[in-house]
Design a protein around this motif. Structure first.
Motif, PDB file in Angstrom:
ATOM      1  N   TRP B   4      -4.999  -6.659  20.212  1.00 19.35           N
ATOM      2  CA  TRP B   4      -5.989  -7.239  21.123  1.00 19.35           C
ATOM      3  C   TRP B   4      -6.128  -8.743  20.869  1.00 19.35           C
ATOM      4  CZ3 TRP B   4     -10.826  -9.513  20.028  1.00 19.35           C
ATOM      5  CH2 TRP B   4     -11.629  -9.760  21.153  1.00 19.35           C
ATOM      6  N   ILE B   5      -6.194  -9.122  19.597  1.00 16.73           N
ATOM      7  CA  ILE B   5      -6.309 -10.539  19.251  1.00 16.73           C
ATOM      8  C   ILE B   5      -5.096 -11.315  19.747  1.00 16.73           C
ATOM      9  CG2 ILE B   5      -6.290 -12.163  17.311  1.00 16.73           C
ATOM     10  CD1 ILE B   5      -8.029 -10.144  15.767  1.00 16.73           C
ATOM     11  N   ARG B   6      -3.930 -10.747  19.508  1.00 12.31           N
ATOM     12  CA  ARG B   6      -2.709 -11.465  19.888  1.00 12.31           C
ATOM     13  C   ARG B   6      -2.550 -11.584  21.406  1.00 12.31           C
ATOM     14  NH1 ARG B   6       0.766 -12.527  15.746  1.00 12.31           N
ATOM     15  NH2 ARG B   6       0.325 -11.529  13.746  1.00 12.31           N
ATOM     16  N   SER B   7      -3.189 -10.706  22.136  1.00  7.26           N
ATOM     17  CA  SER B   7      -3.071 -10.774  23.593  1.00  7.26           C
ATOM     18  C   SER B   7      -4.100 -11.713  24.229  1.00  7.26           C
ATOM     19  CB  SER B   7      -3.206  -9.372  24.192  1.00  7.26           C
ATOM     20  OG  SER B   7      -4.493  -8.850  23.943  1.00  7.26           O
ATOM     21  N   TYR B   8      -5.177 -12.006  23.504  1.00  6.38           N
ATOM     22  CA  TYR B   8      -6.239 -12.810  24.103  1.00  6.38           C
ATOM     23  C   TYR B   8      -6.368 -14.226  23.517  1.00  6.38           C
ATOM     24  CZ  TYR B   8      -8.235  -9.092  26.955  1.00  6.38           C
ATOM     25  OH  TYR B   8      -8.438  -8.138  27.921  1.00  6.38           O
ATOM     26  N   PHE B   9      -5.814 -14.448  22.331  1.00  8.79           N
ATOM     27  CA  PHE B   9      -6.044 -15.732  21.663  1.00  8.79           C
ATOM     28  C   PHE B   9      -4.731 -16.408  21.306  1.00  8.79           C
ATOM     29  CE2 PHE B   9      -9.698 -13.034  20.805  1.00  8.79           C
ATOM     30  CZ  PHE B   9     -10.774 -13.875  21.072  1.00  8.79           C
ATOM     31  N   ASP B  10      -4.809 -17.729  21.161  1.00  6.95           N
ATOM     32  CA  ASP B  10      -3.651 -18.465  20.661  1.00  6.95           C
ATOM     33  C   ASP B  10      -3.463 -18.135  19.180  1.00  6.95           C
ATOM     34  OD1 ASP B  10      -3.193 -19.683  23.091  1.00  6.95           O
ATOM     35  OD2 ASP B  10      -4.487 -21.401  22.632  1.00  6.95           O
ATOM     36  N   ILE B  11      -2.216 -17.954  18.811  1.00  7.14           N
ATOM     37  CA  ILE B  11      -1.896 -17.564  17.436  1.00  7.14           C
ATOM     38  C   ILE B  11      -1.294 -18.763  16.693  1.00  7.14           C
ATOM     39  CG2 ILE B  11      -0.558 -16.000  15.973  1.00  7.14           C
ATOM     40  CD1 ILE B  11      -2.757 -14.644  17.675  1.00  7.14           C
ATOM     41  N   VAL B  12      -1.723 -18.940  15.463  1.00  7.63           N
ATOM     42  CA  VAL B  12      -1.138 -19.960  14.594  1.00  7.63           C
ATOM     43  C   VAL B  12      -0.351 -19.220  13.507  1.00  7.63           C
ATOM     44  CG1 VAL B  12      -1.572 -21.962  13.132  1.00  7.63           C
ATOM     45  CG2 VAL B  12      -3.150 -21.427  15.017  1.00  7.63           C
ATOM     46  N   ALA B  13       0.971 -19.245  13.659  1.00 11.13           N
ATOM     47  CA  ALA B  13       1.814 -18.510  12.697  1.00 11.13           C
ATOM     48  C   ALA B  13       1.660 -19.104  11.308  1.00 11.13           C
ATOM     49  CB  ALA B  13       3.267 -18.566  13.141  1.00 11.13           C
ATOM     50  N   GLY B  14       1.349 -18.268  10.356  1.00 10.83           N
ATOM     51  CA  GLY B  14       1.167 -18.747   8.984  1.00 10.83           C
ATOM     52  C   GLY B  14      -0.017 -19.682   8.828  1.00 10.83           C
ATOM     53  N   GLY B  15      -0.946 -19.593   9.751  1.00  9.85           N
ATOM     54  CA  GLY B  15      -2.053 -20.559   9.772  1.00  9.85           C
ATOM     55  C   GLY B  15      -3.216 -20.239   8.858  1.00  9.85           C
ATOM     56  N   TRP B  16      -3.074 -19.185   8.107  1.00 11.29           N
ATOM     57  CA  TRP B  16      -4.181 -18.836   7.213  1.00 11.29           C
ATOM     58  C   TRP B  16      -3.692 -18.782   5.775  1.00 11.29           C
ATOM     59  CZ3 TRP B  16      -9.206 -18.927   7.538  1.00 11.29           C
ATOM     60  CH2 TRP B  16      -9.954 -18.333   6.528  1.00 11.29           C
ATOM     61  N   GLN B  17      -4.391 -19.486   4.910  1.00 16.94           N
ATOM     62  CA  GLN B  17      -4.061 -19.477   3.486  1.00 16.94           C
ATOM     63  C   GLN B  17      -5.177 -18.755   2.762  1.00 16.94           C
ATOM     64  OE1 GLN B  17      -1.246 -20.950   1.829  1.00 16.94           O
ATOM     65  NE2 GLN B  17      -2.029 -19.689   0.163  1.00 16.94           N
ATOM     66  N   GLY B  18      -4.899 -17.541   2.354  1.00 20.26           N
ATOM     67  CA  GLY B  18      -5.927 -16.763   1.682  1.00 20.26           C
ATOM     68  C   GLY B  18      -5.553 -16.422   0.262  1.00 20.26           C
ATOM     69  N   ASP B  19      -6.313 -15.524  -0.300  1.00 19.54           N
ATOM     70  CA  ASP B  19      -6.051 -15.115  -1.678  1.00 19.54           C
ATOM     71  C   ASP B  19      -4.680 -14.456  -1.820  1.00 19.54           C
ATOM     72  OD1 ASP B  19      -8.513 -16.052  -2.445  1.00 19.54           O
ATOM     73  OD2 ASP B  19      -9.518 -14.138  -2.086  1.00 19.54           O
ATOM     74  N   ASP B  20      -4.227 -13.840  -0.728  1.00 15.59           N
ATOM     75  CA  ASP B  20      -2.956 -13.119  -0.783  1.00 15.59           C
ATOM     76  C   ASP B  20      -1.801 -13.932  -0.224  1.00 15.59           C
ATOM     77  OD1 ASP B  20      -4.439 -10.986  -1.760  1.00 15.59           O
ATOM     78  OD2 ASP B  20      -4.835 -10.212   0.258  1.00 15.59           O
ATOM     79  N   GLY B  21      -1.988 -15.216  -0.061  1.00 17.40           N
ATOM     80  CA  GLY B  21      -0.938 -16.062   0.480  1.00 17.40           C
ATOM     81  C   GLY B  21      -1.149 -16.325   1.957  1.00 17.40           C
ATOM     82  N   GLN B  22      -0.076 -16.737   2.648  1.00 18.20           N
ATOM     83  CA  GLN B  22      -0.178 -17.123   4.048  1.00 18.20           C
ATOM     84  C   GLN B  22      -0.123 -15.915   4.967  1.00 18.20           C
ATOM     85  OE1 GLN B  22       2.892 -20.103   4.766  1.00 18.20           O
ATOM     86  NE2 GLN B  22       1.298 -21.627   5.061  1.00 18.20           N
ATOM     87  N   SER B  23      -0.862 -16.004   6.054  1.00 18.58           N
ATOM     88  CA  SER B  23      -0.789 -14.980   7.096  1.00 18.58           C
ATOM     89  C   SER B  23      -1.145 -15.645   8.425  1.00 18.58           C
ATOM     90  CB  SER B  23      -1.746 -13.828   6.801  1.00 18.58           C
ATOM     91  OG  SER B  23      -3.083 -14.280   6.771  1.00 18.58           O
ATOM     92  N   ASP B  24      -0.984 -14.904   9.519  1.00 15.01           N
ATOM     93  CA  ASP B  24      -1.250 -15.470  10.842  1.00 15.01           C
ATOM     94  C   ASP B  24      -2.749 -15.621  11.093  1.00 15.01           C
ATOM     95  OD1 ASP B  24       1.435 -15.514  11.206  1.00 15.01           O
ATOM     96  OD2 ASP B  24       1.506 -13.885  12.669  1.00 15.01           O
TER      97      ASP B  24
END
Lengths: 172, 83
Positions: B4-24
């Motif tokens: 649902w998120i991927r269909s409605y919002f712009d995605i930033v690939a690797g745009g999140w840096q969290g405790d577990d490393g990078q994610s979308d």
């Protein structure tokens, strides 16, 4: 006087802070850049939802940063992540450091070296007033193509931060 | 939720840096400044199934401790979610 000193800084041969060895893609010279007359001081206060991040500063222009401070208003923040980036000549952004409130401050080499004056500091954790920033100990930080700051809230509850940046825009 | 998120919002690939490393990450909004969020964290907080309404999402966190209610209201105004 400060402008004169900064002008001398801009004329000095510079090493690319990203690679650590190659010259900057575009050398700042007297014919290219001079200090803008306008001194910009901006302050942002923003709430950040849990699991979200904000980009309170994104300037895709040549600037010199004279001060950058990030702090919370008496709120204990132990899971914030701060990532400053410098824009390169090709338009891409290079993260040059990261700051985790809980894990201490970390700054990438060579930005942790004195010659770039990109010094992290943090204090007053005992009273739960947290502040970190990039301190210009000797001279401002020159960003030839721009600067960006991202702050992520890794906590499970909403947090708020205040960001204050003082910079001058370089005129072309 | 992720679909649902991927269909409605712009995605930033690797745009999140969290405790577990990078994610979308996805773009939550652009005012007053660019706001993004971890897709994984949002799904973990608000459920794995696509939301039917803003009220359903708000019910997960009725006191708005996580600070998402304002964004849900914006999504309603944008027509992304029914109220």
């Amino acid at each position: 006087m400060a402008d004169i000193m900064l002008g001398q800084l801009l004329h000095r041969p510079t090493i690319d802070p990203i690679s650590g060895s190659s010259p900057l893609p575009v050398q700042l010279s007297g014919s290219y850049a001079k200090l803008g007359a306008e001194h910009i001081e901006a302050r942002f206060n923003q709430s950040i939802a849990a699991g979200a991040g904000i980009t309170p500063v994104s300037i895709a222009k040549p600037i010199v940063i004279q001060g950058l401070i990030i702090y919370t208003n008496g709120t204990l923040v132990d899971k914030m992540f701060v990532a400053p980036s410098i824009r390169k000549a090709n338009g891409t952004w290079q993260v040059v450091g990261s700051y985790g409130w809980s894990s201490g401050l970390r700054l990438d080499v060579p930005y942790s070296m004195g010659h770039h004056w990109f010094e992290a500091y943090k204090w007053d954790t005992s009273s739960k007033n947290y502040m970190i920033g990039l301190r210009s100990a000797a001279a401002p930080l020159v960003c030839s193509f721009g600067f960006r700051l991202e702050i992520s809230n890794l906590d499970t509850v909403e947090r708020s931060v205040t960001v204050q940046i003082n910079y001058r825009q370089l005129e072309v | 939720m992720e679909e649902w998120i991927r269909s409605y919002f712009d995605i930033v690939a690797g745009g999140w840096q969290g405790d577990d490393g990078q994610s979308d990450a996805f773009v939550v909004g652009t005012q007053p400044c660019l706001t993004t969020a971890s897709i994984a964290a949002f799904s973990a907080n608000f459920g794995e199934t696509a939301p039917a309404s803003a009220a359903q999402l708000k019910a997960v966190d009725p006191d708005d401790a996580m600070g998402w209610h304002t964004h849900f209201d914006e999504w309603v105004a944008q027509g992304i979610l029914p109220e």
